[in-house]
Design an enzyme around this catalytic site. Structure first.
Site, PDB file in Angstrom:
ATOM      1  N   HIS A 364       0.796  -1.229   0.000  1.00 25.17           N
ATOM      2  CA  HIS A 364       0.000   0.000   0.000  1.00 25.17           C
ATOM      3  C   HIS A 364       0.827   1.276   0.000  1.00 25.17           C
ATOM      4  O   HIS A 364       0.267   2.360   0.040  1.00 25.17           O
ATOM      5  CB  HIS A 364      -0.926   0.045   1.212  1.00 25.17           C
ATOM      6  N   LYS A 559      -9.554  13.583   3.744  1.00 17.00           N
ATOM      7  CA  LYS A 559      -8.663  12.426   3.801  1.00 17.00           C
ATOM      8  C   LYS A 559      -7.775  12.624   5.016  1.00 17.00           C
ATOM      9  O   LYS A 559      -7.753  13.720   5.580  1.00 17.00           O
ATOM     10  CB  LYS A 559      -7.809  12.308   2.535  1.00 17.00           C
ATOM     11  N   LYS A 565      -0.024  14.301   1.221  1.00 12.57           N
ATOM     12  CA  LYS A 565      -1.309  14.590   0.573  1.00 12.57           C
ATOM     13  C   LYS A 565      -1.474  16.091   0.292  1.00 12.57           C
ATOM     14  O   LYS A 565      -2.376  16.507  -0.412  1.00 12.57           O
ATOM     15  CB  LYS A 565      -2.456  14.078   1.435  1.00 12.57           C
TER      16      LYS A 565
HETATM   17  C1  LIG Z   1     -12.460   6.676   1.182  1.00 15.41           C
HETATM   18  C2  LIG Z   1     -12.064   7.043   2.536  1.00 15.41           C
HETATM   19  C3  LIG Z   1     -10.719   7.274   2.848  1.00 15.41           C
HETATM   20  C4  LIG Z   1      -9.620   7.228   1.804  1.00 15.41           C
HETATM   21  O1  LIG Z   1      -9.469   8.515   1.272  1.00 15.41           O
HETATM   22  P1  LIG Z   1      -8.231   8.899   0.315  1.00 15.41           P
HETATM   23  O2  LIG Z   1      -8.549  10.268  -0.134  1.00 15.41           O
HETATM   24  O3  LIG Z   1      -8.233   7.919  -0.794  1.00 15.41           O
HETATM   25  O4  LIG Z   1      -7.021   8.840   1.158  1.00 15.41           O
HETATM   26  C5  LIG Z   1     -10.391   7.609   4.135  1.00 15.41           C
HETATM   27  N1  LIG Z   1     -11.337   7.720   5.088  1.00 15.41           N
HETATM   28  C6  LIG Z   1     -12.641   7.522   4.826  1.00 15.41           C
HETATM   29  C7  LIG Z   1     -13.634   7.682   5.923  1.00 15.41           C
HETATM   30  C8  LIG Z   1     -13.051   7.178   3.553  1.00 15.41           C
HETATM   31  O5  LIG Z   1     -14.350   6.969   3.303  1.00 15.41           O
END
Ligand SMILES: *Cc1c(COP(=O)(O)O)cnc(C)c1O
Length: 828
Positions: A364, A559, A565
């Site tokens: 990952h 996120k 990020k």
């Molecule tokens: C989809 C999701 C993530 C992943 O988000 P990314 O932008 O891909 O890092 C993290 N937390 C929650 C609650 C989500 O639904």
């Protein structure tokens, strides 16, 4: 809603799925299971009673499914993960069972507001971020596709933490999700395994035996995961740590109450909290214990089930696939070796052949600081027999390499499981690659980089082992539950018959491509989007007291908060826009609402500072009357699945702005596009594939590519050179670094923008980011053109269903076949 045949051979009150029976069942549960007079019941108790009534429906599916697996000797896949970010279970179960409308009717007849009752449920605290949410989407798809599968995880008592924002800063509060006292999971008091730690390994010459110094008991709870269509339900088995016999009655009777429970408390800490996986962890030892606890209980359970069904341990690899979600459960490899050799008496080679066939592993992350390694000392102290086995695996592997003759010493030490250069550490990623038959990345670009960077050496040794499975998300949760107006829109335009149902066949969304230029359809979609924005605006008003205009462009980044990020780059754009509006107040500015949400790992100093910066910038700009609401900045606390379900449908633009080469895939990018938002992103992770599907006119890509980032690094990156030549950038950096947004403490953000020489290259991407943002403004102004782009995004997201991901895994990695209609006891 179909009436299914009951579990055969017994006569019982069959839980029928019509509103009338459901209403009675709910009241029955209230009286006879909860012991509560319905006249006095709270909303929460109504939820509990309703969940019990719903569980009856999925429990039958689960038992029928399990019986079909046994009767047909189905090969099974077990998905091991430290996290499952499930979100609420209740409405999901109703939609997957096809009984949502019936429950709604039942509550109407009871005189209760159904939506209020549903709102009582809290999200389970079983996950942290994308990796955990991926595991949850996969469980949904596994059940929907009728794959013989089971998840294994830990039942964290306090989850990770609940985020509060106090004076702009993150404060972590315990997440007491289990206190909500919902009887949803099945306790399995007869499923207990002893998990050992420490002690000695006794060498009997031809065999070894481990005598642990300490034993913790793992107790099982099953969360039933219903598939869409209401035919199959699979278990997610969650382990709780119990100290069992450690309670010292002698101490207690002597009046020494704290000694009596001390050992018990310390052992039960193992399933107390989830550590965020993306920071320099504190509590290393506890984390390692947690990982082994998960793995040991699960592998023992898998072996016990196999022996019960097939009676011969030697056939394990024919009947079982075990998947390792990241390196956290990689100790499953030496644990299975230990059981096969020490307990089942297999020879090393035979045991190793079984392991390599059974295991597969998903990587990952490419960031080396996030790749797990454990000090040899610590592993030797907690898991002496496993360390032995790891050494032996390593010795076999390195000897085999040397025997080939074409690998020099340097190469051999690079691929050794034991890293000798940083004070002897066990490299869990290396162990995973050596012990698995397949290793996959999670998006095309990530899988390519994986074999060219971190696993480049292994790709020379095992070229056939590496593969890609691009992530996906479940349309059941991310459209049907999250976005009812879009659901109705899709049903209307695509049809709902079993063959057409986009919930099961997300590729059918492509039919929307024929409608994207239809003005009436565009207008209709405009209303769908507006409804979601109004809903979010109401939430923001109620929860935070901030009013936002639903006609503004909603620009959203939600996120985990992490430097890679680049939430800080988003802030830099906001500050630059603020400056430009002040400079040129009469220009025709596109109003924007910038929305953030996300947790920072509790030990991650810089991430927490970024949260504070967002809130400080929000305070200044939101209260500056000269801005006249042309910019609003909102940080919504305590990001979770349930919050994502409200926020994502409301997005016009979503920010996926990680430095190219750092985000393995991302999945929120898929959820947003599926809900008709346009991407503002770098060529990173799955953004690359989203761009491929939707086309460059409907997706805003900016910034340096992986190759450019690399080239800049090779030359010696100099952030100052960008700052010197761009006066807008210079101004933004000065303002943030010198207190424009923290006048009471001008130095507060002196260290935020260029730590370690701007490692994530914000300065290098700033100009391209800003320019691209203004292109998006112009596009948004043309409402028809924007709606078309939104629709094109939805229409071309079929590929990103987690059903497609799971089909890939089944075909290429696990070699698993679904239950056929014939194998499943008839549902008429
Ligand atoms: C989809 C999701 C993530 C992943 O988000 P990314 O932008 O891909 O890092 C993290 N937390 C929650 C609650 C989500 O639904």
């Amino acid at each position: 809603m179909t009436q299914k045949s009951p579990i055969s051979g017994f006569d019982y009150v069959i839980p029928k799925p019509d509103a009338e029976t459901i209403r009675k069942s709910i009241v029955y549960k209230m009286i006879f299971i909860l012991g509560v007079d319905p006249k006095d019941a709270t909303e929460h108790q109504w939820l509990n009673a309703a969940m019990l009534a719903a569980r009856d429906l999925i429990a039958e599916d689960f038992l029928r499914t399990r019986r079909a697996h046994i009767d047909n000797s189905k090969r099974m896949v077990y998905y091991l993960s430290m996290e499952f970010l499930l979100g609420r279970a209740f409405v999901n179960a109703l939609i997957n069972e096809g009984v949502y409308a019936e429950f709604e009717k039942a509550f109407k007849a009871l005189g209760k507001e159904f939506a209020d009752v549903c709102e009582q449920e809290e999200d389970p605290g079983l996950g942290n971020g994308g990796l955990g949410r991926l595991a949850a989407c996969f469980l949904d798809s596994l059940a929907t596709l009728r794959i013989p599968a089971m998840g294994y995880g830990i039942r964290y008592q306090y989850g990770m933490f609940k985020q509060e924002i106090v004076d702009g800063q993150q404060v972590e509060k315990p997440d007491l999700w289990l206190d909500q006292d919902l009887s949803w999971q099945f306790a399995r008091p007869n499923k207990q395994y002893s998990v050992g730690f420490g002690g000695q390994v006794i060498n009997f010459g031809d065999r070894k035996e481990w005598t642990p110094g300490e034993e913790v008991s793992a107790w099982a709870y099953d969360e039933i995961i219903p598939g869409y269509g209401g035919e199959v339900a699979n278990p997610l088995r969650l382990w709780t740590a119990h100290a069992g016999n450690l309670f010292d009655l002698a101490d207690f009777n002597r009046g020494d109450y704290s000694s009596a429970v001390r050992a018990q408390n310390s052992d039960e800490n193992i399933s107390r909290v989830l550590y965020p996986n993306d920071s320099t962890d504190s509590g290393k030892e506890l984390r390692l214990k947690q990982e082994y606890f998960l793995v040991s209980a699960s592998v023992q359970d898998i072996v016990a089930r196999h022996k019960c069904r097939f009676s011969d341990i030697r056939t394990l690899a024919d009947e079982v696939a075990i998947h390792l979600n990241d390196t956290h459960p990689v100790l499953a490899i030496p644990e299975l070796m230990r059981i096969l050799i020490d307990e089942e008496g297999l020879a090393w080679t035979e045991a190793w052949n079984i392991c390599c066939k059974v295991f597969s592993y998903t990587n990952h992350t490419l960031m080396s600081e996030a790749l797990e390694t454990w000090p040899v000392d610590l592993m030797g102290r907690l898991l002496p027999r496993h360390l032995d086995i790891i050494f032996e695996i390593n010795a076999y592997f390195l000897n085999a390499l040397r025997a080939i003759g074409s690998f020099d010493d340097d190469f051999v030490s690079r691929v050794s499981i034991i890293d000798e250069t940083h004070g002897r550490r066990v490299r869990m990623g290396w162990l995973a690659v050596i012990g698995s038959h397949k290793v996959n990345g999670v998006a095309k670009i990530h899988s390519d980089l994986m074999v060219n960077t971190i696993f480049a050496d292994f790709a020379k040794v095992f070229p056939e082992r590496f593969t890609n499975v691009t992530n996906g998300v479940t349309p059941r949760r991310w459209i049907n539950i999250a976005n009812p107006p879009l659901t109705a829109f899709l049903d209307k335009h695509l049809g709902k018959g079993k063959k057409n149902d986009w919930r099961m066949h997300l590729d059918n969304l492509t039919k929307l491509n024929e409608l994207v230029d239809d003005a009436a359809v565009q207008t209709e979609f405009g209303e769908v989007k507006k409804a979601a924005k109004v809903r979010l605006a109401k939430y923001i008003e109620t929860e935070l007291g901030i009013s936002v205009n639903p006609d503004a462009l909603f620009d959203i980044q939600i996120k985990r908060i992490h430097e890679y990020k680049r939430q800080a780059l988003n802030v830099m754009h906001i500050v630059d826009r603020y400056n430009k509006i002040l400079e040129n107040p009469d220009a025709d500015w596109q109003p924007r609402v910038f929305i953030f949400a996300g947790k920072a790992a509790s030990a991650y100093y810089m991430a927490k500072k970024i949260i504070r910066l967002i809130n400080d910038v929000a305070k200044v700009i939101n209260n500056d009357e000269r801005i006249r609401d042309l910019i609003k900045v909102v940080f919504i606390p305590n990001y979770s699945v349930s919050l994502a379900q409200i926020i994502i449908p409301a997005a016009d633009l979503h920010e996926q702005i990680s430095l190219a080469g750092t985000e393995a895939s991302g999945t929120s990018n898929m959820k947003f596009a599926l809900n008709g938002a346009v991407c503002m992103g770098t060529l990173d992770g799955a953004n690359v594939e989203i761009l491929e599907k939707v086309g460059a006119e409907h997706c805003y890509i900016f910034g340096n590519t992986v190759e450019q980032v690399e080239a800049i690094r090779r030359k010696g990156y100099d952030p100052m050179s960008y700052i010197e030549k761009d006066s807008d950038l210079r101004r933004v950096v000065n303002q943030i670094s010198h207190g424009t947004f923290s006048p009471e403490e001008p130095n507060r953000y002196g260290d935020v923008l260029q730590p370690y020489g701007d490692f994530y290259q914000l300065m290098a991407d700033f100009r391209s980011y800003i320019d691209t943002q203004y292109k998006a403004d112009a596009h948004y102004r043309d409402a028809a053109a924007w709606r078309k782009s939104a629709l094109v995004n939805i229409a071309n997201m079929g590929f990103f269903s987690s059903d497609r991901s799971i089909a890939d895994y089944c075909r290429d990695i696990w070699y698993i076949k679904p239950l056929t209609a014939k194998e499943l006891p008839s549902s008429n």
